[in-house]
Every structure is written in structure tokens, then in C-alpha cells.
Design an enzyme around this catalytic site. Structure first.
Site, short mmCIF file in Angstrom:
data_model
loop_
_atom_site.label_atom_id
_atom_site.label_comp_id
_atom_site.label_asym_id
_atom_site.label_seq_id
_atom_site.Cartn_x
_atom_site.Cartn_y
_atom_site.Cartn_z
N GLU A 2 25.16 27.85 0.15
CA GLU A 2 23.86 27.56 -0.45
C GLU A 2 22.74 27.77 0.57
O GLU A 2 22.81 27.27 1.68
CB GLU A 2 23.82 26.09 -0.90
CG GLU A 2 24.99 25.70 -1.78
CD GLU A 2 24.84 24.29 -2.32
OE1 GLU A 2 23.70 23.79 -2.39
OE2 GLU A 2 25.88 23.70 -2.69
N GLY B 133 24.05 26.50 -9.59
CA GLY B 133 24.91 25.64 -8.78
C GLY B 133 25.47 24.52 -9.62
O GLY B 133 25.52 24.63 -10.84
N ASN C 188 22.50 29.20 -4.78
CA ASN C 188 23.95 29.32 -4.61
C ASN C 188 24.42 30.75 -4.83
O ASN C 188 23.99 31.41 -5.76
CB ASN C 188 24.66 28.41 -5.63
CG ASN C 188 24.41 26.93 -5.37
OD1 ASN C 188 23.27 26.49 -5.27
ND2 ASN C 188 25.48 26.17 -5.26
N ARG D 239 24.92 22.42 12.95
CA ARG D 239 25.79 21.24 13.05
C ARG D 239 26.89 21.29 12.00
O ARG D 239 26.79 22.03 11.03
CB ARG D 239 24.95 19.96 12.87
CG ARG D 239 24.27 19.88 11.49
CD ARG D 239 23.66 18.51 11.24
NE ARG D 239 22.88 18.47 10.01
CZ ARG D 239 23.40 18.21 8.81
NH1 ARG D 239 24.70 18.00 8.66
NH2 ARG D 239 22.61 18.17 7.73
N LYS E 171 28.25 16.66 7.27
CA LYS E 171 28.31 15.22 7.53
C LYS E 171 28.17 14.48 6.22
O LYS E 171 27.61 14.98 5.27
CB LYS E 171 27.13 14.80 8.42
CG LYS E 171 27.41 14.78 9.90
CD LYS E 171 26.24 14.14 10.64
CE LYS E 171 25.30 15.19 11.20
NZ LYS E 171 24.17 14.66 11.96
N PHE F 264 26.43 11.07 4.55
CA PHE F 264 25.32 10.18 4.87
C PHE F 264 25.40 8.89 4.07
O PHE F 264 25.87 8.88 2.95
CB PHE F 264 23.99 10.89 4.63
CG PHE F 264 23.77 12.03 5.57
CD1 PHE F 264 23.22 11.82 6.82
CD2 PHE F 264 24.15 13.33 5.22
CE1 PHE F 264 23.04 12.87 7.70
CE2 PHE F 264 23.97 14.39 6.10
CZ PHE F 264 23.41 14.15 7.34
N TYR G 227 17.10 32.79 -10.32
CA TYR G 227 18.50 32.94 -10.75
C TYR G 227 18.72 34.38 -11.20
O TYR G 227 17.87 34.98 -11.84
CB TYR G 227 18.81 32.00 -11.92
CG TYR G 227 18.87 30.54 -11.54
CD1 TYR G 227 19.91 30.05 -10.75
CD2 TYR G 227 17.88 29.65 -11.96
CE1 TYR G 227 19.97 28.71 -10.40
CE2 TYR G 227 17.93 28.31 -11.61
CZ TYR G 227 18.98 27.84 -10.82
OH TYR G 227 19.04 26.52 -10.47
N HIS H 205 10.19 28.49 2.08
CA HIS H 205 9.06 29.16 1.45
C HIS H 205 8.90 28.55 0.06
O HIS H 205 9.90 28.14 -0.54
CB HIS H 205 9.34 30.67 1.32
CG HIS H 205 8.26 31.42 0.60
ND1 HIS H 205 7.05 31.72 1.19
CD2 HIS H 205 8.19 31.91 -0.68
CE1 HIS H 205 6.30 32.38 0.32
NE2 HIS H 205 6.96 32.51 -0.82
N ILE I 26 15.58 28.48 1.21
CA ILE I 26 14.60 29.36 1.82
C ILE I 26 13.35 28.55 2.14
O ILE I 26 12.87 27.78 1.29
CB ILE I 26 14.26 30.55 0.88
CG1 ILE I 26 15.55 31.29 0.51
CG2 ILE I 26 13.26 31.48 1.53
CD1 ILE I 26 15.37 32.38 -0.53
#
Ligand code: ADP
Ligand code: MG
Length: 147
Positions: free
Chosen positions: A78, A14, A28, A103, A106, A108, A90, A83, A81
Site C-alpha cells: 500500500e 483495498g 493498494n 522500520r 508494528k 499500536f 482507482y 500529495h 502518496i
């Protein structure tokens, strides 16, 4: 409308936004995989199931956002997981099914606010994925195909 959405592709590097440092690494997908997404799928935070290679199927939260690398004209996808993995993965094939939406994207005011929002997203994903309509997709044949 697009859900559930099934997708499979290679995990690439990424843009090192330091997700891992925040304790929430995000795998990613390559640009190619992102391009194959329906163009009218909204940006935002989603949840579903994910599996790396032939591994176990785990809960995940996923962000579809604008990719700062390409001046925000391309999207990035992206997957975090839910876990703890022993090693990075990769180059491996990540299979996901997106089953629900949480949602919109946003901004922040602080890192702390961002982290707490993501923690809430994770809790929400965990709860939703235990419901029968989402749980059933964990067993989907999509995750049991030969490589
Ligand atoms: P990048 O900017 O390269 O995506 P990240 O800090 O987001 O870096 O870390 C993502 C990498 O961390 C993944 O590509 C994967 O190899 C590894 N990783 C380890 N555990 C997880 C996890 N639980 N969910 C997603 N990626 C994970
Ligand atoms: Mg990442």
C-alpha cells in the site's frame, strides 16, 4: 538489498481499513503485482517516489504487510502518496520506486499512537528523499515511459 525497487500496476480497492478516514489513504496494488515482489523483501515501512498515470512524481511512504483478507498468508503493498489529489484514482496505473527502508511493521496500542507513528514516517520519508542518492531517482526514466 532489493533497493531501489521499481514497480508498476493497477490501483485496486483495498479492504477499507479506513485509511482515508485517518487522513492517510493508501493506494493498494493488485494481488498479481504483490505476488511479483521478491518474496524475501521484509515487511515494514519504506519510502520512495510515486506517480499516477502520466502525472507528476511525488514522495511516498509504502507499507508492505500481511494481508488480513487472506488470513495473513499473502502480502499487501500500500502506497500513501504525499500529495493531495482532487479525486480518487482507482483503476489507474501507479508507478513507484522504493528507495529506502524506515522500520518494521508494528502493532499500536491506540489509533492515536498509530497515526502519530505514520506522521513520523512521513516526515522521515520527506527528509530522506531530499538527499541526493534518493532525489536522483525522482528523475528516473522509469517515470517517463509512454503508457
Ligand atoms: P482502500 O481500502 O480501497 O485502499 P483507502 O482509504 O486506503 O481505501 O483509500 C485509497 C484510495 O484513495 C486510493 O486507491 C486512491 O484512489 C485514493 N487516494 C487519494 N489520495 C491519495 C493519496 N495521497 N495516496 C494514496 N491514495 C490516495
Ligand atoms: Mg488502502
Amino acid at each position: 538489498r532489493h533497493l531501489p525497487y521499481f514497480c508498476r500496476g493497477e490501483v485496486v480497492k483495498g479492504f477499507g481499513r479506513g485509511s482515508k478516514e485517518l487522513g492517510i489513504p493508501t493506494a493498494n496494488f493488485s494481488e498479481q503485482v504483490v505476488e511479483s515482489f521478491p518474496s524475501d523483501i521484509s515487511t515494514g515501512i519504506y519510502y520512495g517516489w510515486a506517480c499516477v498515470g502520466n502525472g507528476d512524481v511525488h514522495k511516498m511512504v509504502l507499507s508492505i504487510g500481511w494481508n488480513p483478507f487472506y488470513k495473513n498468508i499473502k502480502k499487501s503493498v500500500e502506497t500513501h502518496i504525499i500529495h493531495t489529489f482532487k479525486e480518487d484514482f482507482y483503476g489507474e496505473i501507479l508507478s513507484i520506486v522504493i528507495t529506502g527502508y524506515i522500520r518494521p511493521e508494528k502493532n499500536f496500542d491506540s489509533l492515536a499512537a498509530l497515526i502519530s507513528a505514520i506522521q513520523e514516517d512521513i516526515e522521515e520519508a520527506k527528509r530522506q528523499l531530499d538527499l541526493p542518492e534518493h532525489l536522483k531517482l525522482k528523475e528516473d526514466n522509469f517515470f517517463h515511459q509512454p503508457e
